[in-house]
Design a protein around this motif. Structure first.
Motif, mmCIF file in Angstrom:
data_model
loop_
_atom_site.group_PDB
_atom_site.id
_atom_site.type_symbol
_atom_site.label_atom_id
_atom_site.label_comp_id
_atom_site.label_asym_id
_atom_site.label_seq_id
_atom_site.Cartn_x
_atom_site.Cartn_y
_atom_site.Cartn_z
ATOM 1 N N LYS A 219 0.811 -1.165 -0.069
ATOM 2 C CA LYS A 219 -0.083 0.020 -0.035
ATOM 3 C C LYS A 219 0.852 1.328 0.038
ATOM 4 O O LYS A 219 0.619 2.021 -0.808
ATOM 5 N N THR A 220 1.848 1.149 0.805
ATOM 6 C CA THR A 220 2.913 2.374 0.892
ATOM 7 C C THR A 220 3.993 2.306 0.208
ATOM 8 O O THR A 220 4.209 3.270 -0.556
ATOM 9 N N GLY A 221 4.592 1.315 0.472
ATOM 10 C CA GLY A 221 5.906 1.086 -0.403
ATOM 11 C C GLY A 221 6.884 1.606 0.454
ATOM 12 O O GLY A 221 6.930 1.974 1.508
ATOM 13 N N GLY A 222 8.299 1.150 -0.186
ATOM 14 C CA GLY A 222 9.450 1.750 0.654
ATOM 15 C C GLY A 222 9.863 3.178 0.606
ATOM 16 O O GLY A 222 9.317 3.722 -0.366
ATOM 17 N N ILE B 148 13.636 3.133 -1.149
ATOM 18 C CA ILE B 148 13.272 2.614 -2.741
ATOM 19 C C ILE B 148 11.847 2.289 -2.457
ATOM 20 O O ILE B 148 11.280 1.360 -1.915
ATOM 21 N N ASN B 149 11.031 2.738 -3.571
ATOM 22 C CA ASN B 149 9.679 2.539 -3.784
ATOM 23 C C ASN B 149 9.259 2.065 -5.338
ATOM 24 O O ASN B 149 9.493 2.864 -6.174
ATOM 25 N N TRP B 150 8.877 0.695 -5.246
ATOM 26 C CA TRP B 150 8.804 -0.046 -6.560
ATOM 27 C C TRP B 150 7.818 0.819 -7.493
ATOM 28 O O TRP B 150 7.683 0.882 -8.730
ATOM 29 N N SER B 151 6.748 1.434 -6.766
ATOM 30 C CA SER B 151 5.689 2.188 -7.375
ATOM 31 C C SER B 151 6.155 3.681 -7.791
ATOM 32 O O SER B 151 5.239 4.400 -8.328
ATOM 33 N N SER B 152 7.348 3.904 -7.398
ATOM 34 C CA SER B 152 7.877 5.423 -7.487
ATOM 35 C C SER B 152 9.279 5.351 -7.630
ATOM 36 O O SER B 152 9.955 5.745 -7.010
ATOM 37 N N LEU B 153 9.674 4.693 -8.967
ATOM 38 C CA LEU B 153 11.024 4.207 -8.847
ATOM 39 C C LEU B 153 11.973 4.908 -9.888
ATOM 40 O O LEU B 153 11.679 5.292 -11.132
#
Ligand SMILES: *[C@@H]1O[C@H](CO)[C@@H](O)[C@H](O)[C@H]1NC(C)=O
Ligand SMILES: *[C@@H]1O[C@H](CO)[C@@H](O)[C@H](O)[C@H]1NC(C)=O
Length: 234
Positions: free
Chosen positions: A204-207, A210-215
């Motif tokens: 839901k939120t991601g890292g 490092i965020n796979w949904s906003s990489l």
């Protein structure tokens, strides 16, 4: 006409800002495919922050049929190429966490060839305790490196093991296969959240590092971004 100093800086900042935003991609439902063995192909991940880490959680899913050692995740800092390294050592369920050249092996893990394997690795500097989760099962908790942070600008690379900051790759440790859902947090993720990740439920939120949904990433050589194939749960 010469651009005045202030204007030059302003334009630089504006361009840089716009470029940084444009660079971030939502890779949900996608994967990186590393189709061939090489000592060059890799992906550079640009972290959202570069402050010292007093704790870390790295989660990713890998798909491969290699039985030889391969790098799953390589995080270097200028003073140490192995600041946080996840290395699958051999096919018999051994994953190594290497932190500043302190190596600890986690054995008898149940990962499987030719399917998605979900892995989360956690570490916290205060206790030095590292732990892995592989396909829903926790490893034994082991001490790696205690009382010191991971500091210095990170160089985070998928597909290769860095033997120097940002380079010196070894073909025999390269990753061949697919990787997806790579996230990094600057804390030990609570168990319920790890359990959700293990169940293949999208973050839901991601890292926050490092965020796979906003990489923000750069591909070097033969690596592809493809639609996720071969269902996550099988
Ligand atoms: C990760 O990216 C997604 C999509 O942009 C966003 O909704 C989410 O808040 C991000 N997570 C963090 C921790 O910044
Ligand atoms: C980056 O960090 C900022 C501040 O902590 C946060 O607001 C933002 O959502 C983060 N972005 C990503 C992609 O994680």
């Amino acid at each position: 006409m010469a651009i005045s100093g202030t204007m030059g800086v302003f334009i630089f900042l504006l361009t840089h800002f716009v470029t940084s935003l444009a660079d971030k991609q939502d890779l949900s439902g996608k994967m990186f495919t590393f189709p061939v063995e090489s000592d060059t192909a890799h992906v550079i991940l640009v972290p959202n922050q570069s402050k010292s880490l007093t704790a870390v959680t790295v989660c990713l899913r890998f798909f491969s049929d290699l039985s030889r050692p391969q790098s799953l995740f390589s995080f270097a800092t200028p003073i140490n190429a192995n600041a946080f390294l996840l290395m699958k050592r051999e096919w018999k369920g051994v994953i190594e966490i290497n932190e500043y050249d302190n190596v600890v092996l986690f054995r008898e893990l149940e990962y499987i060839a030719n399917r998605w394997n979900s892995v989360c690795a956690t570490w916290n500097s205060q206790t030095g305790i590292a732990q892995l989760w592989v396909n829903g099962k926790p490893s034994t908790r082991k001490g790696v490196r205690r009382g010191r942070d991971i500091s210095g600008t990170p160089s985070i690379i998928l597909g290769q093991d860095q033997d120097s900051y940002g380079g010196t790759f070894d073909k025999a440790q390269s990753f061949v296969g697919m990787l997806t859902d790579v996230h990094i947090w600057d804390k030990v993720l609570p168990y319920p959240e790890i359990a959700l990740y293990m169940n293949g439920i999208p973050q839901k939120t991601g890292g926050n590092v490092i965020n796979w949904s906003s990489l923000d990433f750069t591909i070097k050589e033969y690596v592809l971004v493809e639609e996720l194939v071969n269902g996550l749960t099988n």
